[in-house]
Design a protein around this motif. Structure first.
Motif, PDB file in Angstrom:
ATOM      1  N   GLU A  30       0.832  -1.207   0.000  1.00 46.67           N
ATOM      2  CA  GLU A  30       0.000   0.000   0.000  1.00 46.67           C
ATOM      3  C   GLU A  30       0.868   1.259   0.000  1.00 46.67           C
ATOM      4  O   GLU A  30       0.579   2.223  -0.714  1.00 46.67           O
ATOM      5  CB  GLU A  30      -0.913  -0.005   1.223  1.00 46.67           C
ATOM      6  CG  GLU A  30      -1.887   1.167   1.266  1.00 46.67           C
ATOM      7  CD  GLU A  30      -2.805   1.127   2.472  1.00 46.67           C
ATOM      8  OE1 GLU A  30      -3.400   2.193   2.791  1.00 46.67           O
ATOM      9  OE2 GLU A  30      -2.930   0.053   3.114  1.00 46.67           O
ATOM     10  N   ASP A  34       1.089   4.192  -2.889  1.00 42.27           N
ATOM     11  CA  ASP A  34       0.887   5.620  -2.597  1.00 42.27           C
ATOM     12  C   ASP A  34       2.092   6.446  -3.043  1.00 42.27           C
ATOM     13  O   ASP A  34       1.948   7.530  -3.621  1.00 42.27           O
ATOM     14  CB  ASP A  34       0.668   5.825  -1.091  1.00 42.27           C
ATOM     15  CG  ASP A  34      -0.652   5.252  -0.604  1.00 42.27           C
ATOM     16  OD1 ASP A  34      -1.522   4.971  -1.446  1.00 42.27           O
ATOM     17  OD2 ASP A  34      -0.799   5.071   0.624  1.00 42.27           O
ATOM     18  N   GLN A  38       3.328   9.915  -5.697  1.00 37.26           N
ATOM     19  CA  GLN A  38       3.834  11.149  -5.095  1.00 37.26           C
ATOM     20  C   GLN A  38       5.352  11.315  -5.173  1.00 37.26           C
ATOM     21  O   GLN A  38       5.859  12.398  -4.888  1.00 37.26           O
ATOM     22  CB  GLN A  38       3.439  11.191  -3.612  1.00 37.26           C
ATOM     23  CG  GLN A  38       1.943  11.122  -3.364  1.00 37.26           C
ATOM     24  CD  GLN A  38       1.634  11.097  -1.884  1.00 37.26           C
ATOM     25  OE1 GLN A  38       1.758  12.107  -1.188  1.00 37.26           O
ATOM     26  NE2 GLN A  38       1.247   9.935  -1.366  1.00 37.26           N
ATOM     27  N   PRO A 166       0.797   4.457   5.347  1.00 38.11           N
ATOM     28  CA  PRO A 166      -0.602   4.020   5.469  1.00 38.11           C
ATOM     29  C   PRO A 166      -1.062   4.018   6.928  1.00 38.11           C
ATOM     30  O   PRO A 166      -0.263   3.822   7.850  1.00 38.11           O
ATOM     31  CB  PRO A 166      -0.579   2.609   4.886  1.00 38.11           C
ATOM     32  CG  PRO A 166       0.590   2.597   3.959  1.00 38.11           C
ATOM     33  CD  PRO A 166       1.613   3.486   4.607  1.00 38.11           C
TER      34      PRO A 166
END
Length: 392
Positions: A30, A34, A38, A166
Motif C-alpha cells: 500500500e 501511494d 507522489q 498508510p
C-alpha cells in the motif's frame, strides 16, 4: 497467525503486536502504491534544495526505534555517493541535549524526522532547535500520524513536506514494528538514486510474504532453548539494525531477557563477556562477499563456545552456514539476488520482531502493553524540553 489462535492473542493482549508484524508485506504494498503517485513531487522538493546549495546535510532523526531507522538507512545512501549531499543519522535525543555539537548555522540542512505518533517531545524539540540554529533549514516529516504535532507544525511551511505512511502502519501496540519498516521504505524511496518502486519493491514484498508465514515453526523450535540473554550481531548497516532487533526483545520481554547488540568484529573486544550457557546469539549475515568473511569468522568462533546457541540469518541457502549455526533462516526465496544489505535488513527485522513477540508470550508478558505499571510508555512521557535561548 504465528501458530496462535485469535483467542490466545486476545487473552494474552497480543492482538495489535501480532497483527502489526504480520501485516508488513501488505502495508509495504500500500505504501509503495501511494509513493508511486507522489515520488516525483517529493523528489522534486529534495532536488530543488540540492540545486540551490553547494553543500547539503541530510540528517535522519528520531528517538528510540525511529532513530535506529536512520542509523540503518544512512550507510546505504552514503554508498550511492550523491556529490554535494552528506547523509547523517543523529538521534533527536542527542540533538536536543547537545545542539551545538550537531547543528551548524552555515550548512543548509534537511532534517528528516521519523515519527510514529509525531508527538514525542524530543522530535518536536529537535525541529525547534533546527529553526533556531540553521540559516537554511528544511524538513521532511515521515510519520504514521497526520494529526501529530510534527505534521501539524509544517502545514503552511513551503520549506517542508510531510510523507504519510498508510494508516495501518500507525502501530497501536507498544513496540514499533510495521511503522519502523514503513518509514524506512518511505525514506529510501525518496532519497535513493535507484529505482526502488518497481521490480525491486515487488521482490522484497514477495519475500516478506513468504517469510512472515514460514519462520514461526523455526522460532517455536528455538524457544525450546530457554535463553535468558540474547545478542544480535551484524556488520555495516546490519550492525545498526542489530540495535533495533535487541530493543524489540528488551521491550517486549519487559527487560526480563537481557538483550544487547554489537558488530560482528567488535563483539570480541569485550562485549563477548556477556555470554553464558543460557545465551542465544543471532547473526545477521551480509550478502557482500568481503563483509561476509568476517561474519563467517565470528560464526565459526561462536559455534566453538560451550552451551550457547547460534542463529544465522542469511539471504540464500548456504551449506557452510548451515553446518555452523544451530538454526539457519533464509530470507530470499526468489532466483534473483537482493540488491544490497538494506533489503536484507527489512526481512531480517521481521524475524527479530516475531521472536520477541513469541518470547514475550512464553514468559507471560502482554506484548501490546509489556509495561502496564507505566515504567515505559508508547509515547514517551516525563521529558522536559528546555528553551536553549533562556538557558544561554
Amino acid at each position: 497467525m504465528f501458530n496462535l489462535t485469535a483467542e490466545e492473542l486476545e487473552k494474552n493482549k497480543a492482538v495489535h503486536t501480532a497483527k502489526e508484524i504480520h501485516q508488513q508485506p501488505t502495508v509495504w504494498q500500500e505504501l509503495i502504491s501511494d509513493l508511486h503517485q507522489q515520488t516525483e513531487s517529493f523528489r522534486g522538493f529534495i532536488d530543488s534544495i540540492y540545486r540551490k546549495h553547494d553543500q547539503v546535510r541530510v540528517i535522519f532523526t528520531g528517538a528510540g526505534t525511529s532513530a535506529f531507522a536512520g542509523d540503518t538507512l544512512v550507510p546505504e545512501l552514503r554508498k550511492q555517493n550523491q556529490q554535494n549531499v552528506q547523509f547523517e543519522a543523529i538521534a533527536s535525543t542527542d540533538i536536543v541535549s547537545n545542539p551545538t555539537e550537531h547543528l551548524f548555522k552555515d550548512i543548509p540542512t534537511i532534517m528528516v524526522s521519523f515519527a510514529r505518533s509525531g508527538n514525542s517531545p524530543e522530535s518536536v524539540g529537535a525541529v525547534s532547535l533546527g529553526h533556531q540554529f540553521i540559516d537554511h533549514f528544511y524538513q521532511v516529516v515521515i510519520t504514521c500520524n497526520k494529526e501529530g504535532q510534527l505534521a501539524q507544525n509544517i502545514r503552511n511551511d513551503d520549506n517542508s513536506i510531510t510523507v504519510l505512511t498508510p494508516e495501518k502502519a500507525h502501530d497501536q501496540g507498544f513496540a514499533m514494528t510495521s511503522s519502523f519498516t514503513s518509514m524506512m521504505i518511505a525514506a529510501y524511496s525518496i532519497f535513493t538514486l535507484k529505482n526502488f518502486i518497481g521490480n525491486e519493491s515487488k521482490q522484497i514484498i514477495a519475500n516478506a510474504e513468504r517469510l512472515v508465514d514460514s519462520i514461526v515453526d523455526t522460532i517455536d523450535e528455538i524457544l525450546k532453548f530457554d535463553f535468558e540473554r540474547i545478542v544480535y550481531l551484524g556488520s555495516g548497516l546490519l550492525g545498526q539494525l542489530s540495535h533495533e532487533a535487541a530493543l524489540k526483545m528488551l521491550e517486549l520481554s519487559a527487560g526480563k531477557v537481557i538483550a544487547t547488540h554489537e558488530s560482528s568484529l567488535g563483539f570480541r573486544h569485550g562485549p563477548k563477556s556477556i555470554l553464558n550457557k543460557r545465551s542465544l546469539v543471532v547473526l545477521f549475515m551480509s550478502q557482500d562477499p568481503y563483509t561476509r568473511k568476517y561474519d563467517l569468522d565470528i560464526l565459526r568462533e561462536l559455534r566453538a563456545e560451550s552451551g550457547i546457541k547460534v542463529i544465522a540469518l542469511t539471504e540464500k541457502k548456504d551449506q557452510e552456514v548451515e553446518g555452523l549455526a544451530h538454526w539457519t533462516i533464509q530470507v530470499n526465496f526468489e532466483k534473483e539476488d537482493l540488491p544490497s544489505d538494506f533489503y536484507l535488513a527489512l526481512l531480517y527485522v521481521i524475524f527479530a520482531q516475531t521472536l520477541a513477540l513469541k518470547k514475550s508470550l512464553q514468559i507471560g508478558i502482554t506484548p501490546d502493553n509489556p509495561s502496564p505499571e507505566g515504567r515505559v510508555n508508547r509515547v514517551v512521557q516525563g521529558v522536559t524540553i528546555y528553551d536553549y535561548r533562556k538557558v544561554r
